[in-house]
Write a protein that holds these residues in place. Sequence first.
Motif, short mmCIF file in Angstrom:
data_model
loop_
_atom_site.label_atom_id
_atom_site.label_comp_id
_atom_site.label_asym_id
_atom_site.label_seq_id
_atom_site.Cartn_x
_atom_site.Cartn_y
_atom_site.Cartn_z
N PHE A 152 0.88 -1.18 0.00
CA PHE A 152 0.00 0.00 0.00
C PHE A 152 0.91 1.22 0.00
CE2 PHE A 152 -1.97 3.60 1.97
CZ PHE A 152 -3.21 3.64 1.35
N SER A 153 0.62 2.17 -0.88
CA SER A 153 1.44 3.38 -0.94
C SER A 153 0.56 4.57 -1.26
CB SER A 153 2.52 3.21 -2.02
OG SER A 153 3.35 4.34 -2.05
N ASN A 154 0.40 5.44 -0.29
CA ASN A 154 -0.48 6.59 -0.46
C ASN A 154 0.13 7.65 -1.37
OD1 ASN A 154 -2.74 8.20 0.11
ND2 ASN A 154 -1.67 9.24 1.79
N THR A 155 1.41 7.93 -1.20
CA THR A 155 2.03 9.00 -1.99
C THR A 155 3.19 8.52 -2.87
OG1 THR A 155 3.43 9.64 -0.10
CG2 THR A 155 1.36 10.83 -0.37
N GLY A 156 3.34 7.20 -2.99
CA GLY A 156 4.30 6.66 -3.95
C GLY A 156 5.67 6.28 -3.40
N ASN A 157 5.98 6.64 -2.15
CA ASN A 157 7.32 6.33 -1.63
C ASN A 157 7.54 4.82 -1.52
OD1 ASN A 157 7.78 9.05 -1.31
ND2 ASN A 157 7.20 9.12 0.84
N THR A 158 6.57 4.13 -0.93
CA THR A 158 6.73 2.68 -0.73
C THR A 158 6.68 1.95 -2.08
OG1 THR A 158 5.56 3.04 1.34
CG2 THR A 158 5.91 0.75 0.68
N GLU A 159 5.93 2.51 -3.00
CA GLU A 159 5.86 1.91 -4.34
C GLU A 159 7.25 1.92 -5.00
OE1 GLU A 159 3.50 3.83 -7.57
OE2 GLU A 159 2.55 1.85 -7.62
N GLY A 216 3.58 2.37 3.64
CA GLY A 216 4.00 3.55 4.38
C GLY A 216 3.52 3.37 5.83
N ILE A 217 4.04 4.19 6.73
CA ILE A 217 3.61 4.12 8.13
C ILE A 217 2.69 5.31 8.39
CG2 ILE A 217 4.38 4.10 10.54
CD1 ILE A 217 5.20 1.68 8.72
N TYR A 218 1.53 4.99 8.91
CA TYR A 218 0.53 6.02 9.18
C TYR A 218 0.09 5.87 10.64
CZ TYR A 218 0.75 5.11 4.21
OH TYR A 218 1.23 4.85 2.93
N ALA A 219 0.36 6.89 11.46
CA ALA A 219 0.08 6.81 12.90
C ALA A 219 0.67 5.52 13.50
CB ALA A 219 -1.41 6.90 13.18
N CYS A 250 8.91 -1.16 4.58
CA CYS A 250 8.08 0.03 4.84
C CYS A 250 8.91 1.30 4.66
CB CYS A 250 7.47 -0.02 6.24
SG CYS A 250 8.64 0.17 7.58
N THR A 251 8.19 2.42 4.50
CA THR A 251 8.83 3.74 4.51
C THR A 251 8.15 4.57 5.60
OG1 THR A 251 7.36 4.76 2.87
CG2 THR A 251 9.32 3.64 2.03
N HIS A 252 8.93 5.46 6.19
CA HIS A 252 8.44 6.24 7.34
C HIS A 252 9.14 7.59 7.35
CE1 HIS A 252 12.28 5.05 9.14
NE2 HIS A 252 12.01 3.86 8.62
N TYR A 310 11.51 3.65 15.21
CA TYR A 310 11.23 3.18 16.58
C TYR A 310 9.92 2.39 16.64
CZ TYR A 310 8.13 7.15 16.20
OH TYR A 310 7.16 8.01 15.77
N GLN A 311 9.22 2.28 15.51
CA GLN A 311 7.87 1.74 15.53
C GLN A 311 7.85 0.24 15.25
OE1 GLN A 311 5.90 5.57 13.39
NE2 GLN A 311 7.88 4.83 12.73
N LYS A 312 6.81 -0.43 15.64
CA LYS A 312 6.63 -1.84 15.27
C LYS A 312 5.36 -1.93 14.44
CE LYS A 312 9.11 -4.41 18.77
NZ LYS A 312 10.35 -4.20 18.05
C1 LIG Z 1 -1.57 10.64 7.91
C2 LIG Z 1 -0.11 10.28 7.98
C3 LIG Z 1 0.41 9.71 9.16
C4 LIG Z 1 1.77 9.39 9.23
N1 LIG Z 1 2.26 8.83 10.39
C5 LIG Z 1 3.58 8.51 10.48
C6 LIG Z 1 4.10 7.90 11.66
O1 LIG Z 1 3.40 7.58 12.62
N2 LIG Z 1 5.44 7.65 11.71
C7 LIG Z 1 6.28 7.95 10.66
O2 LIG Z 1 7.49 7.71 10.77
N3 LIG Z 1 5.80 8.52 9.52
C8 LIG Z 1 4.49 8.78 9.40
N4 LIG Z 1 3.99 9.33 8.23
C9 LIG Z 1 4.90 9.54 7.08
C10 LIG Z 1 4.81 8.40 6.06
O3 LIG Z 1 4.95 7.13 6.67
C11 LIG Z 1 5.92 8.51 5.01
O4 LIG Z 1 5.87 9.74 4.34
C12 LIG Z 1 5.86 7.36 4.01
O5 LIG Z 1 6.99 7.37 3.18
C13 LIG Z 1 4.59 7.42 3.15
O6 LIG Z 1 4.63 6.33 2.27
P1 LIG Z 1 3.76 6.28 0.93
O7 LIG Z 1 4.22 7.39 0.05
O8 LIG Z 1 4.08 4.92 0.36
O9 LIG Z 1 2.33 6.41 1.34
C14 LIG Z 1 2.64 9.66 8.12
C15 LIG Z 1 2.09 10.22 6.95
C16 LIG Z 1 0.75 10.53 6.87
C17 LIG Z 1 0.21 11.13 5.60
#
Ligand SMILES: Cc1cc2nc3c(=O)[nH]c(=O)nc-3n(C[C@H](O)[C@H](O)[C@H](O)COP(=O)(O)O)c2cc1C
Length: 172
Positions: free
Chosen positions: A8-15, A54-57, A83-85, A91-93
């Motif tokens: 799953f990649s919301n903004t393309g980083n993980t893709e 990606g990591i979300y919350a 994953c990307t973060h 520090y997350q699991k």
């Molecule tokens: C709503 C939201 C919550 C997020 N929460 C975290 C988080 O808890 N920890 C973290 O390190 N990054 C967090 N991020 C940053 C994303 O994990 C990071 O930009 C990631 O590369 C997004 O991947 P994607 O482009 O594949 O979606 C968050 C981003 C968004 C939009």
Amino acid sequence: MKILITYFSNTGNTEKVAYSIKEGLKENEVDLIPVKDVDASKIAAYDLVLLGSGIYASRIDKSLVNLVKEAAPNLPSKFAYFCTHASLEFYQKPFYNITKILAEHGSKIVDEFDCVGDNIGIPLKTRMTMFDKLPEDKKKKALEDMEKIKGRPNKVDLDKAKRFGETLLKKV
Ligand SMILES: Cc1cc2nc3c(=O)[nH]c(=O)nc-3n(C[C@H](O)[C@H](O)[C@H](O)COP(=O)(O)O)c2cc1C
């Protein structure tokens, strides 16, 4: 080896990371499919499944957890995570919920990869408003960190992802 990379990649980083890992696995039969297009009843046919998000919350996207839940108990014996973060320290699991399911079914997690991904999913203005609420020293660090994650995953990150793919099968 028949391998599935799904993500799953919301903004393309993980893709981007998913495609680099696939490059590293080039000698193998690899399907790269966004999680929304994966048929859960078919994943047992793979020798190895890579799950990425990606990591979300502090968590991966629910769609990956749902995929594994739906496929159980017919799960492949081997999985890997990526994953990307946005945080510079990982520090997350984030795969915690999936790890629990895999453990219950005796599937093994072969390896994990993570890298930084620019937080482009949260508008700059919103991020600045958040930083403005921090004490001065923390705000300074948040601004410095924001510069450090800009444009990532970059070439170095993606080369590491490719290398992860190249070495993964030695760990299977
Ligand atoms: C709503 C939201 C919550 C997020 N929460 C975290 C988080 O808890 N920890 C973290 O390190 N990054 C967090 N991020 C940053 C994303 O994990 C990071 O930009 C990631 O590369 C997004 O991947 P994607 O482009 O594949 O979606 C968050 C981003 C968004 C939009």
